[in-house]
Enzyme design. Structure first.
Site, PDB file in Angstrom:
ATOM      1  N   HIS A  36       3.742   4.275  -3.248  1.00 30.54           N
ATOM      2  CA  HIS A  36       3.003   3.539  -2.216  1.00 30.54           C
ATOM      3  C   HIS A  36       1.639   4.185  -2.061  1.00 30.54           C
ATOM      4  O   HIS A  36       1.534   5.383  -1.777  1.00 30.54           O
ATOM      5  CB  HIS A  36       3.744   3.550  -0.881  1.00 30.54           C
ATOM      6  CG  HIS A  36       3.056   2.739   0.180  1.00 30.54           C
ATOM      7  ND1 HIS A  36       3.342   1.400   0.400  1.00 30.54           N
ATOM      8  CD2 HIS A  36       2.076   3.067   1.064  1.00 30.54           C
ATOM      9  CE1 HIS A  36       2.575   0.946   1.372  1.00 30.54           C
ATOM     10  NE2 HIS A  36       1.791   1.934   1.794  1.00 30.54           N
ATOM     11  N   CYS A  37       0.587   3.405  -2.228  1.00 22.81           N
ATOM     12  CA  CYS A  37      -0.773   3.927  -2.180  1.00 22.81           C
ATOM     13  C   CYS A  37      -1.452   3.474  -0.888  1.00 22.81           C
ATOM     14  O   CYS A  37      -1.686   2.277  -0.706  1.00 22.81           O
ATOM     15  CB  CYS A  37      -1.578   3.455  -3.388  1.00 22.81           C
ATOM     16  SG  CYS A  37      -3.298   4.026  -3.375  1.00 22.81           S
ATOM     17  N   PRO A  38      -1.790   4.390   0.016  1.00 30.71           N
ATOM     18  CA  PRO A  38      -2.465   3.978   1.254  1.00 30.71           C
ATOM     19  C   PRO A  38      -3.864   3.436   1.006  1.00 30.71           C
ATOM     20  O   PRO A  38      -4.378   2.655   1.806  1.00 30.71           O
ATOM     21  CB  PRO A  38      -2.500   5.271   2.071  1.00 30.71           C
ATOM     22  CG  PRO A  38      -2.390   6.374   1.071  1.00 30.71           C
ATOM     23  CD  PRO A  38      -1.538   5.837  -0.023  1.00 30.71           C
ATOM     24  N   ASN A  96      -0.646  -0.783  -0.013  1.00 33.43           N
ATOM     25  CA  ASN A  96       0.421  -1.543  -0.666  1.00 33.43           C
ATOM     26  C   ASN A  96       1.165  -0.630  -1.629  1.00 33.43           C
ATOM     27  O   ASN A  96       0.678   0.446  -1.989  1.00 33.43           O
ATOM     28  CB  ASN A  96      -0.153  -2.735  -1.428  1.00 33.43           C
ATOM     29  CG  ASN A  96       0.879  -3.816  -1.682  1.00 33.43           C
ATOM     30  OD1 ASN A  96       2.040  -3.703  -1.287  1.00 33.43           O
ATOM     31  ND2 ASN A  96       0.465  -4.879  -2.346  1.00 33.43           N
TER      32      ASN A  96
END
EC number: 2.3.1.225
Length: 299
Positions: free
Chosen positions: A156-158, A162
């Site tokens: 999960h990439c802030p 997403n």
């Protein structure tokens, strides 16, 4: 029955009586499935906004501090077009990565009716996520931020607010690539501009005062250097993950490979589309990946 460490990693409940399908809420109707994908996470939204602001800041410094005051018209036009084209592609890739469904499994589909409709054979096993009450496909993992199981979830990439998964990995890879390119381009232009200002009068090499010009260029230099290193490493990690067909979570947990091994070229085509074309570099082209049935959960 002995549960292997791999099974514990995937939160597998192997016995049908532990599925508790009566406690699952049925998935939403088909009419609500066409809504736009967007994660309402405060940290992720803030990071995404900061990302766009940093790109706009870089564009502001490149155009108004370095290119517009330049006496070399051809140099300014070529670099202005190139930088803005790369920046546009970076933001478009970010937009697609943020608003694309990464491969979410329908929530709450572990209902009694759905399980019975699968017509499982004796000895077959279903995987259920106890957190989102969904039938978990092979290689899917639950994201605590998205609150869904994501097929081939990498992480999960802030920064894109997403998950990076089966459906949007191409856009994330393009985002890291284009950010690395504009960062390198900005660093080169900053270097040339400093040399130009040292040779000429500082009051003539920029529309701003010399102290303001120096501060703006130094901030851009730090920003570009930081993101060049970060996105280059992330880009290389993602390409390696695609070539080996092993997600970041699978590498971290050292999960045993239970899927067919393919060549690096086949893995690249599975993410970016087939055949190879300029569409691989376009965030507007949706790859025809020929995905397998998302419910490959039976063993």
């Amino acid at each position: 029955m002995m549960i292997t460490p791999i099974h514990r990693f995937r939160d597998i409940e192997r016995k049908p009586e532990y599925l508790q399908p009566d406690k699952c809420v049925p998935p939403p109707s088909q009419s609500s499935l066409g809504t736009m994908w967007f994660i309402r996470d405060g940290c992720g939204i803030a990071c995404a906004v900061v990302t766009w602001m940093l790109v706009f800041y870089a564009d502001f410094v490149v155009l108004l501090v370095m290119l517009v005051p330049s006496r070399d018209y051809i140099y300014s036009v070529i670099n202005g077009i190139l930088f803005n084209m790369l920046a546009f592609l970076a933001l478009a890739s970010h937009f697609r990565a943020m608003l694309s469904d990464p491969g979410a499994v329908p929530k709450g589909n572990a209902t009694k009716e759905f399980i019975e409709s699968l017509q499982l054979k004796p000895g077959q096993v279903v995987y259920k996520c106890p957190k989102c009450c969904s039938i978990k496909p092979d290689r899917a993992h639950h994201c605590s931020v998205c609150k869904r199981c994501i097929r081939k979830m990498d992480h999960h990439c802030p920064w894109v607010n997403n998950c990076v998964g089966e459906n949007n990995q191409k856009y994330f890879v393009l985002f890291t690539m284009y950010i690395a390119l504009i960062s390198m381009h900005a660093l080169i232009m900053v270097g040339f501009h400093f040399l130009y200002c040292f040779e000429e009068d500082w009051t003539k090499c920029s529309s701003f005062s010399p102290p303001t010009t120096v501060i703006l260029l130094i901030l851009l230099c730090f920003e570009a250097l930081l993101f060049l290193i970060f996105t280059s490493v992330m880009f290389g990690t993602q390409v390696h993950s695609i070539c080996t067909d092993e997600t970041g979570i699978e590498q971290l947990k050292k999960e045993e490979r239970r899927w067919a091994k393919k060549t690096k070229w086949m893995n690249m085509k599975a993410v970016f589309g087939h055949p190879f074309s300029i569409a691989w570099l376009s965030p507007f082209a949706t790859p025809d990946q020929g995905k397998a049935d998302p419910y490959q959960y039976v063993v």
